[in-house]
Design a protein around this motif. Structure first.
Motif, PDB file in Angstrom:
ATOM      1  N   TYR A  10       0.847  -1.099  -0.105  1.00 13.70           N
ATOM      2  CA  TYR A  10      -0.150  -0.165   0.017  1.00 13.70           C
ATOM      3  C   TYR A  10       0.839   1.299  -0.067  1.00 13.70           C
ATOM      4  CZ  TYR A  10       1.268   0.672   4.816  1.00 13.70           C
ATOM      5  OH  TYR A  10       2.018   1.104   6.033  1.00 13.70           O
ATOM      6  N   HIS A  11       0.346   2.186  -0.247  1.00 15.78           N
ATOM      7  CA  HIS A  11       0.851   3.685  -0.036  1.00 15.78           C
ATOM      8  C   HIS A  11      -0.006   4.562   0.289  1.00 15.78           C
ATOM      9  CE1 HIS A  11      -0.575   4.232  -4.173  1.00 15.78           C
ATOM     10  NE2 HIS A  11      -0.606   5.730  -3.956  1.00 15.78           N
ATOM     11  N   VAL A  12       0.258   5.834   0.966  1.00 17.83           N
ATOM     12  CA  VAL A  12      -0.523   6.867   1.494  1.00 17.83           C
ATOM     13  C   VAL A  12      -0.497   7.789   0.743  1.00 17.83           C
ATOM     14  CG1 VAL A  12      -1.053   8.264   3.459  1.00 17.83           C
ATOM     15  CG2 VAL A  12      -0.309   5.806   3.992  1.00 17.83           C
ATOM     16  N   ALA A  13      -1.513   8.269   0.185  1.00 18.19           N
ATOM     17  CA  ALA A  13      -1.683   9.519  -0.810  1.00 18.19           C
ATOM     18  C   ALA A  13      -2.677  10.496   0.069  1.00 18.19           C
ATOM     19  CB  ALA A  13      -2.476   9.080  -2.185  1.00 18.19           C
ATOM     20  N   GLY A  14      -1.948  11.475   0.561  1.00 18.64           N
ATOM     21  CA  GLY A  14      -2.835  12.737   1.230  1.00 18.64           C
ATOM     22  C   GLY A  14      -3.413  11.811   2.399  1.00 18.64           C
ATOM     23  N   ARG A  15      -4.715  11.689   2.640  1.00 14.86           N
ATOM     24  CA  ARG A  15      -5.363  10.896   3.609  1.00 14.86           C
ATOM     25  C   ARG A  15      -6.001   9.627   3.365  1.00 14.86           C
ATOM     26  NH1 ARG A  15      -6.378  12.256   8.483  1.00 14.86           N
ATOM     27  NH2 ARG A  15      -8.468  10.728   8.389  1.00 14.86           N
ATOM     28  N   ARG A  16      -5.469   9.086   2.106  1.00 14.81           N
ATOM     29  CA  ARG A  16      -5.869   7.861   1.558  1.00 14.81           C
ATOM     30  C   ARG A  16      -5.046   6.763   1.619  1.00 14.81           C
ATOM     31  NH1 ARG A  16      -7.106   8.036  -3.887  1.00 14.81           N
ATOM     32  NH2 ARG A  16      -8.444   6.001  -3.598  1.00 14.81           N
ATOM     33  N   TYR A  17      -5.359   5.684   2.181  1.00 13.33           N
ATOM     34  CA  TYR A  17      -4.605   4.427   2.264  1.00 13.33           C
ATOM     35  C   TYR A  17      -5.209   3.784   0.872  1.00 13.33           C
ATOM     36  CZ  TYR A  17      -3.758  -0.525   3.113  1.00 13.33           C
ATOM     37  OH  TYR A  17      -3.349  -1.965   3.165  1.00 13.33           O
ATOM     38  N   VAL A  18      -3.970   3.518   0.032  1.00 14.83           N
ATOM     39  CA  VAL A  18      -4.237   3.040  -1.401  1.00 14.83           C
ATOM     40  C   VAL A  18      -3.378   1.622  -1.716  1.00 14.83           C
ATOM     41  CG1 VAL A  18      -4.131   3.573  -3.864  1.00 14.83           C
ATOM     42  CG2 VAL A  18      -4.314   5.436  -2.266  1.00 14.83           C
ATOM     43  N   LYS A  19      -4.184   0.514  -1.818  1.00 14.89           N
ATOM     44  CA  LYS A  19      -3.576  -0.718  -1.881  1.00 14.89           C
ATOM     45  C   LYS A  19      -2.967  -0.684  -3.379  1.00 14.89           C
ATOM     46  CE  LYS A  19      -5.484  -4.813  -0.888  1.00 14.89           C
ATOM     47  NZ  LYS A  19      -6.469  -5.853  -0.724  1.00 14.89           N
ATOM     48  N   LYS A  20      -1.750  -1.244  -3.317  1.00 19.30           N
ATOM     49  CA  LYS A  20      -0.981  -1.554  -4.442  1.00 19.30           C
ATOM     50  C   LYS A  20      -1.755  -2.313  -5.455  1.00 19.30           C
ATOM     51  CE  LYS A  20       3.578  -0.197  -2.795  1.00 19.30           C
ATOM     52  NZ  LYS A  20       4.896  -0.890  -2.312  1.00 19.30           N
ATOM     53  N   ARG A  21      -1.763  -2.108  -6.940  1.00 14.01           N
ATOM     54  CA  ARG A  21      -2.279  -3.084  -7.631  1.00 14.01           C
ATOM     55  C   ARG A  21      -1.289  -4.054  -8.103  1.00 14.01           C
ATOM     56  NH1 ARG A  21      -5.390   1.116 -12.073  1.00 14.01           N
ATOM     57  NH2 ARG A  21      -6.920   1.757 -10.380  1.00 14.01           N
ATOM     58  N   PRO A  22      -1.765  -5.393  -8.219  1.00  9.73           N
ATOM     59  CA  PRO A  22      -0.768  -6.366  -8.752  1.00  9.73           C
ATOM     60  C   PRO A  22      -0.243  -5.978 -10.160  1.00  9.73           C
ATOM     61  CG  PRO A  22      -2.892  -7.230  -8.263  1.00  9.73           C
ATOM     62  CD  PRO A  22      -2.919  -5.815  -8.198  1.00  9.73           C
ATOM     63  N   ALA A  23       0.991  -6.488 -10.201  1.00  6.34           N
ATOM     64  CA  ALA A  23       2.009  -5.919 -11.379  1.00  6.34           C
ATOM     65  C   ALA A  23       1.443  -6.726 -12.449  1.00  6.34           C
ATOM     66  CB  ALA A  23       3.335  -6.063 -11.134  1.00  6.34           C
TER      67      ALA A  23
END
Length: 204
Positions: free
Chosen positions: A191-204
């Motif tokens: 995951y990464h944090v974008a601003g206030r959002r937790y964003v799951k990484k998409r599969p490659a």
């Protein structure tokens, strides 16, 4: 591969701590509990940790300056090699110094769908407001109360006949599931944090 080491902070019975420990024992969570720390000597969660053979510590907060108390907590967690700090009914605000010592490595679970109803008595707040859904939130801890980036939420319907006790029990059942899931998400690193959002990484 080295298992992630969790540090659990609690002030009471620690039902979420026990749910985490049960998930680890059942193989649902690939981690180990490195330390259980309470700010209260009589917290039932301390005895529960000792019964399970876990390293349990009491670092009393009463009558001490917050900075001094939190510095001792930080030192103990580092001494135990903790990778992720999990608040499990820890009824004390963490100092900015504590939060900065474990950046994006402190999780909390709160019995509401944040940002609604932060602070104490969230279930009572939800009933008084007349919402149709309550729930729980796993979130990162920052310097503000119940404010950090949300990792996941689980909704719980509110029924007309609900009182605070009935609603609290249904939310707690979801907390026990959500916390394990939230910890696993963070430990995965996917995951990464974008601003206030937790964003799951998409599969490659």
């Amino acid at each position: 591969m080295k298992k992630a080491r969790l540090g659990i902070l609690l002030s009471g019975r620690g039902s979420n701590f026990l749910a985490i420990a049960d998930s680890i024992a059942a193989g649902r969570l690939d981690a180990e509990i490195a330390a259980v720390i309470s700010n209260k000597a009589d917290a039932p969660g301390v005895a529960a940790a000792q019964e399970r053979g876990l390293a349990a510590f009491v670092i009393e907060a009463k009558g001490r300056k917050r900075a001094e108390h939190d510095a001792e907590m930080i030192a103990k967690l580092r001494e135990q090699g903790v990778d992720l700090v999990c608040l499990a009914g820890y009824m004390r605000l963490l100092s900015p110094e504590f939060v900065q010592a474990f950046p994006e490595r402190i999780l909390n679970i709160h019995p509401s769908l944040l940002p609604a109803f932060p602070g104490l008595d969230a279930q009572r707040q939800a009933l008084d407001y007349g919402v149709q859904f309550a729930g729980c939130t796993v979130h990162f801890v920052d310097e503000q109360l119940d404010h950090g980036v949300i990792v996941l939420q689980k909704p719980v319907p509110v029924f007309e006949e609900d009182d605070e006790h009935a609603l609290s029990l249904r939310i707690l059942a979801q907390e026990h599931l959500a916390y394990t899931e939230g910890i696993a998400r963070v430990l995965s690193g996917e995951y990464h944090v974008a601003g206030r959002r937790y964003v799951k990484k998409r599969p490659a």
